[in-house]
Design a protein around this motif. Structure first.
Motif, PDB file in Angstrom:
ATOM      1  N   LYS A 493       1.055  -1.267   0.027  1.00  0.00           N
ATOM      2  CA  LYS A 493       0.041  -0.094  -0.136  1.00  0.00           C
ATOM      3  C   LYS A 493       0.721   1.431  -0.001  1.00  0.00           C
ATOM      4  N   GLY A 494       0.555   2.061  -0.804  1.00  0.00           N
ATOM      5  CA  GLY A 494       1.198   3.442  -0.967  1.00  0.00           C
ATOM      6  C   GLY A 494       2.372   3.321  -2.190  1.00  0.00           C
ATOM      7  N   LEU A 495       2.655   2.166  -2.654  1.00  0.00           N
ATOM      8  CA  LEU A 495       3.963   1.804  -3.711  1.00  0.00           C
ATOM      9  C   LEU A 495       3.139   1.702  -4.921  1.00  0.00           C
ATOM     10  N   GLU A 496       3.958   1.717  -5.964  1.00  0.00           N
ATOM     11  CA  GLU A 496       3.453   1.741  -7.139  1.00  0.00           C
ATOM     12  C   GLU A 496       4.818   1.087  -8.172  1.00  0.00           C
ATOM     13  N   PHE A 497       4.126   0.151  -9.191  1.00  0.00           N
ATOM     14  CA  PHE A 497       5.301  -0.239  -9.990  1.00  0.00           C
ATOM     15  C   PHE A 497       4.951  -0.562 -11.349  1.00  0.00           C
ATOM     16  N   ASP A 498       5.819  -0.604 -12.403  1.00  0.00           N
ATOM     17  CA  ASP A 498       5.258  -0.676 -13.761  1.00  0.00           C
ATOM     18  C   ASP A 498       4.777  -2.133 -13.994  1.00  0.00           C
ATOM     19  N   ALA A 499       4.997  -3.189 -13.341  1.00  0.00           N
ATOM     20  CA  ALA A 499       4.364  -4.504 -13.725  1.00  0.00           C
ATOM     21  C   ALA A 499       4.208  -5.036 -12.226  1.00  0.00           C
ATOM     22  N   VAL A 500       2.982  -5.573 -12.166  1.00  0.00           N
ATOM     23  CA  VAL A 500       2.634  -6.213 -10.950  1.00  0.00           C
ATOM     24  C   VAL A 500       2.153  -7.688 -11.159  1.00  0.00           C
ATOM     25  N   PHE A 501       2.615  -8.710 -10.409  1.00  0.00           N
ATOM     26  CA  PHE A 501       2.182 -10.091 -10.360  1.00  0.00           C
ATOM     27  C   PHE A 501       1.322 -10.481  -8.997  1.00  0.00           C
ATOM     28  N   LEU A 502       0.028 -10.805  -9.343  1.00  0.00           N
ATOM     29  CA  LEU A 502      -0.811 -11.297  -8.349  1.00  0.00           C
ATOM     30  C   LEU A 502      -1.030 -12.892  -8.353  1.00  0.00           C
ATOM     31  N   PRO A 503       0.068 -13.820  -7.819  1.00  0.00           N
ATOM     32  CA  PRO A 503      -0.209 -14.939  -8.018  1.00  0.00           C
ATOM     33  C   PRO A 503      -1.007 -15.766  -6.799  1.00  0.00           C
ATOM     34  N   ARG A 504      -1.312 -16.960  -6.924  1.00  0.00           N
ATOM     35  CA  ARG A 504      -2.050 -17.699  -5.624  1.00  0.00           C
ATOM     36  C   ARG A 504      -3.186 -16.938  -5.294  1.00  0.00           C
ATOM     37  N   ARG A 516      -8.838 -21.082  13.070  1.00  0.00           N
ATOM     38  CA  ARG A 516      -9.928 -20.239  13.566  1.00  0.00           C
ATOM     39  C   ARG A 516      -9.933 -18.711  12.728  1.00  0.00           C
ATOM     40  N   SER A 517      -8.901 -18.478  12.201  1.00  0.00           N
ATOM     41  CA  SER A 517      -8.692 -17.150  11.591  1.00  0.00           C
ATOM     42  C   SER A 517      -9.460 -17.128  10.199  1.00  0.00           C
ATOM     43  N   VAL A 518     -10.553 -16.256  10.253  1.00  0.00           N
ATOM     44  CA  VAL A 518     -11.247 -16.229   8.713  1.00  0.00           C
ATOM     45  C   VAL A 518     -11.238 -14.653   8.625  1.00  0.00           C
ATOM     46  N   ALA A 519     -10.333 -14.085   7.903  1.00  0.00           N
ATOM     47  CA  ALA A 519     -10.444 -12.897   7.401  1.00  0.00           C
ATOM     48  C   ALA A 519     -11.642 -12.072   6.782  1.00  0.00           C
ATOM     49  N   PRO A 520     -12.123 -10.805   7.382  1.00  0.00           N
ATOM     50  CA  PRO A 520     -13.318 -10.451   6.820  1.00  0.00           C
ATOM     51  C   PRO A 520     -13.231 -10.259   4.950  1.00  0.00           C
ATOM     52  N   VAL A 521     -14.350 -10.912   4.555  1.00  0.00           N
ATOM     53  CA  VAL A 521     -14.264 -10.914   3.101  1.00  0.00           C
ATOM     54  C   VAL A 521     -14.018  -9.315   2.453  1.00  0.00           C
ATOM     55  N   ASP A 522     -15.036  -8.561   3.052  1.00  0.00           N
ATOM     56  CA  ASP A 522     -15.072  -7.079   2.663  1.00  0.00           C
ATOM     57  C   ASP A 522     -13.701  -6.535   2.549  1.00  0.00           C
ATOM     58  N   GLU A 523     -12.946  -6.710   3.684  1.00  0.00           N
ATOM     59  CA  GLU A 523     -11.540  -6.070   3.625  1.00  0.00           C
ATOM     60  C   GLU A 523     -10.514  -6.926   2.780  1.00  0.00           C
ATOM     61  N   GLU A 524     -10.634  -8.183   2.363  1.00  0.00           N
ATOM     62  CA  GLU A 524      -9.829  -9.095   1.556  1.00  0.00           C
ATOM     63  C   GLU A 524     -10.211  -8.552   0.142  1.00  0.00           C
ATOM     64  N   ARG A 525     -11.316  -8.481  -0.204  1.00  0.00           N
ATOM     65  CA  ARG A 525     -11.449  -7.782  -1.623  1.00  0.00           C
ATOM     66  C   ARG A 525     -10.868  -6.322  -1.788  1.00  0.00           C
ATOM     67  N   ARG A 526     -10.931  -5.530  -0.560  1.00  0.00           N
ATOM     68  CA  ARG A 526     -10.102  -4.334  -0.625  1.00  0.00           C
ATOM     69  C   ARG A 526      -8.654  -4.508  -0.820  1.00  0.00           C
ATOM     70  N   LEU A 527      -8.011  -5.813  -0.112  1.00  0.00           N
ATOM     71  CA  LEU A 527      -6.559  -5.826  -0.380  1.00  0.00           C
ATOM     72  C   LEU A 527      -6.465  -6.284  -1.877  1.00  0.00           C
ATOM     73  N   LEU A 528      -7.126  -6.841  -2.540  1.00  0.00           N
ATOM     74  CA  LEU A 528      -7.038  -7.350  -3.959  1.00  0.00           C
ATOM     75  C   LEU A 528      -7.283  -5.910  -4.892  1.00  0.00           C
ATOM     76  N   TYR A 529      -7.912  -5.035  -4.395  1.00  0.00           N
ATOM     77  CA  TYR A 529      -8.144  -3.640  -5.210  1.00  0.00           C
ATOM     78  C   TYR A 529      -6.851  -3.058  -4.798  1.00  0.00           C
ATOM     79  N   VAL A 530      -6.010  -2.947  -3.680  1.00  0.00           N
ATOM     80  CA  VAL A 530      -5.142  -2.285  -3.550  1.00  0.00           C
ATOM     81  C   VAL A 530      -3.901  -2.923  -4.416  1.00  0.00           C
ATOM     82  N   GLY A 531      -3.907  -4.280  -4.536  1.00  0.00           N
ATOM     83  CA  GLY A 531      -3.052  -4.867  -5.258  1.00  0.00           C
ATOM     84  C   GLY A 531      -3.055  -4.372  -6.761  1.00  0.00           C
ATOM     85  N   ILE A 532      -4.123  -4.641  -7.330  1.00  0.00           N
ATOM     86  CA  ILE A 532      -4.436  -4.186  -8.772  1.00  0.00           C
ATOM     87  C   ILE A 532      -3.836  -2.613  -9.176  1.00  0.00           C
ATOM     88  N   THR A 533      -4.381  -2.077  -8.119  1.00  0.00           N
ATOM     89  CA  THR A 533      -4.201  -0.400  -8.408  1.00  0.00           C
ATOM     90  C   THR A 533      -2.667  -0.049  -8.140  1.00  0.00           C
TER      91      THR A 533
END
Length: 652
Positions: A493-504, A516-533
């Motif tokens: 978060k806060g960084l940027e690159f010419d090329a980004v790979f999102l595996p797995r 027992r750890s289940v991350a909130p789906v809404d926040e996990e979707r925002r993580l993907l949004y951050v990764g893409i951008t």
């Protein structure tokens, strides 16, 4: 150099930025999408406030979340001819005020601040029953910070977990965590120290209980700007409220689509409720993106309908670029190899290695890429801690170096060392940190067996020492500040690159689940949004077909639209249809796998995933060649397990 005139300050801004910068008085909310120039906007707004005479520079407090961001804000203001604005983090501002006002107003010396919580937690953690005593100290410290950021003291911790915070899962059973939290607080008080959260709480107390101190602070600062407002926690908001004291000269800047730190206590609710608290607030949306191509933004915008909050659809100002790709790979090894191959191609086309990044959900996923880049001779840098520097491998290597000449065999030595630091192949870790540690320990065991098999014909005189040296070689290409970036979504978060790979991109990985750890789906979707951008021009999404879980449900959201990212041949299509788990042969294969995993001292999935066993049960291979054609059975596993698997199949 005198302050710039307002026209000069505003002329470089786009219409939305100019609207925000022209709002000289609060309350103002700037909803700044990724890459839309929020720092440019707030620095020009502050410069405009000073140049137009709305406030003097020393009357303005600008709050950021990192010292680096505060330094950049000051530098940009200086370039605009503005000196004297106070730009600090919440903690820095609190410490500055406490240093000047605490002893004068209370008659008590200000306690020193702890550098870290871990030294106070260590012995408390060591007293926990297994397996909890091996949990990374960072997990326990993080839970204490979560509670303090929500203003939950140790004596109310258990009540909070059974009441307002009932959905929260601590990293260890609540009663044990309560013991650690209380013990930490006792030790800290006995030492006469503060931690970082205490600084904010003490500043709140100073302003609440000592009116002369409050008057000094409130007469000094008349206008406030808060960056990254979506990440404010209740304790920080409480301090901000004391600074304001009912005034509304407040400008907040944030993007609720990038709220990804709930585990620290951060909440977007203050940003989302800003117009309820200030009905007359000016709200400005920044949606012109200066970072990414239209194709990258089109991919990110497909998540918008499910992101909630204030809708923001990013619009590109950059020219068109290559279409993002979304492709499956036969297995994890093939996926890693595909990333390495694409990195080579982009590098040959002139994209600097430092402008490429591989993002992953938890630190455990760096190891495969570290090894692959090292084998390929491609420099890389790990932003979150390389494999051999993480807690599990570091502790094991320390033990192995001491045991290098004790006469034991390699696998026995590695098994003993990993067991001594809490490796448990049957466990389901309840945190990302512990999931990483357990995966790292399992990987060390697997590497030891690979090394022993590779040197079976000519064993080295000192196998443990030779193995340690081999590890150093296999993970030796990391170079500080050079090479491909390997980092988590959170770190990106806060960084940027010419090329980004999102595996797995798998269900259970994103969104993340472990024990027992289940991350909130809404926040996990925002993580993907951050990764893409994070991507300026090149974006590649991928997932291994042979994983136990299917692909991430977020891929369905991305690929379901008509303008889905390009899916090059061979097209991913639906997931491979496998027989339902069950049936006599499948059950016998699972029983064999469990026995073999226990013998090898590794988790069952390291031997074979369920999906691979299911395909074996369906296809009933009769030869090594048949077995080698099944997804998930690579050359190493074929050599290691073929005879046993074929024998199990032959019995049915």
């Amino acid at each position: 150099m005198g302050p710039a005139v307002p026209d000069d300050i505003l002329s470089a801004l786009n219409p939305a930025q100019r609207e925000a910068a022209s709002a000289l008085r609060g309350p103002v909310a700037i909803l700044a999408g990724a890459g839309t120039g929020k720092t440019t906007t707030i620095t020009h707004r502050i410069a405009h406030q000073v140049a137009a005479g709305a406030f003097r520079a020393p009357e303005i407090l600008a709050v950021t979340f990192t010292e680096k961001a505060a330094g950049e804000l000051k530098a940009r203001l200086r370039a605009l001819g503005v000196e004297g604005v106070e730009a600090r983090t919440f903690h820095s501002a609190a410490l500055s005020q406490l240093s000047r006002l605490w002893e004068t107003n209370t008659g008590e010396p200000l306690p020193e601040v702890l550098d870290a919580k871990a030294p106070l937690i260590a012995s408390l953690a060591n007293a926990l029953p297994p397996p909890h005593r091996f949990l990374p100290r960072r997990d326990l410290a993080g839970e204490i910070e979560w509670a303090k950021n929500r203003m939950i003291p140790a004596e109310r911790y258990l009540d909070a977990l059974s009441g307002p915070e009932a959905g929260h899962e601590p990293p260890i059973p609540a009663e044990l965590m309560d013991r650690v939290y209380r013990g930490y607080e006792r030790r800290k008080r006995a030492m006469g120290r503060l931690d970082f959260e205490d600084m904010l709480g003490l500043a709140v107390r100073l302003l609440d209980e000592h009116p002369p101190a409050a008057e000094v602070v409130r007469s000094r600062f008349a206008a406030f700007t808060v960056d990254e407002y979506q990440d404010v926690n209740p304790l920080q908001q409480a301090l901000l409220d004391r600074w304001l004291d009912g005034r509304d000269e407040l400008c907040v800047v944030g993007d609720d689509y990038q709220t990804i730190y709930a585990f620290t206590g951060a909440s977007p609710r203050y940003l989302l409720a800003f117009t309820e608290r200030y009905p007359h607030a000016r709200v400005v949306r920044l949606e012109e993106n200066y970072r990414s191509t239209p194709e990258v933004l089109a991919t990110a915008n497909r998540l918008v309908p499910r992101l909630g909050g204030f809708e923001k659809r990013l619009r590109a100002t950059r020219p068109s670029g290559p279409r993002p790709t979304a492709r499956p790979a036969p297995d994890e090894g093939a996926e890693v190899a595909a990333v390495v191959s694409e990195v080579r191609r982009l590098a040959s086309d002139g994209v600097p290695l430092e402008e490429m990044a591989v993002l992953y959900r938890i630190n455990a996923r760096s190891e495969a890429f570290e090894e692959a880049f090292a084998d390929a001779g491609i420099p890389y840098q790990v932003r979150d801690g390389a494999f051999l520097r993480r807690p599990g491998p570091r502790a094991v290597l320390h033990r192995l170096r001491r045991a290098s000449s004790d006469g034991r065999g390699l696998t026995d030595s590695v098994d003993r060392a990993t067991a001594a630091v809490g490796f448990d192949p049957e466990t389901e870790p309840d945190s990302a940190e512990e999931a990483t540690r357990q995966a790292d320990l399992a990987r060390l065991r697997a590497l030891a067996r690979e090394f022993e098999e590779a040197h079976a014909a000519e064993p080295p005189d000192e196998p443990v020492a030779a193995f340690v040296a081999e590890l150093a070689r296999r993970f030796s290409t990391e170079e500080a500040g050079r090479g491909v970036n390997l980092l988590t979504y959170h770190r990106a978060k806060g960084l940027e690159f010419d090329a980004v790979f999102l595996p797995r991109l798998l269900d259970g990985e994103l969104p993340f689940r472990s024990g027992r750890s289940v991350a909130p789906v809404d926040e996990e979707r925002r993580l993907l949004y951050v990764g893409i951008t994070r991507a300026r021009r090149h974006l590649a999404l991928s997932w291994p077909r042979d994983a136990r879980a299917g692909r991430s449900p977020f891929l369905d959201e991305l690929l379901g639209a008509e303008a889905a990212p390009q899916r090059p041949s061979p097209a991913p299509g639906p997931r491979v249809a496998l027989p339902a788990a069950g049936g006599p042969l499948f059950d016998r294969l699972k029983a064999w796998r469990l026995e073999r995993s226990r013998a090898d001292g590794v988790p069952a999935y390291v031997v074979f995933h369920d999906s691979t066993l299911a395909e074996i049960a369906e296809r009933r291979p009769r030869s090594r060649s048949d077995l080698g054609g099944i997804s998930g059975v690579g050359p190493t596993k074929l050599e290691r397990y073929a005879d046993e698997v074929l024998a199990v199949v032959a019995t049915g």
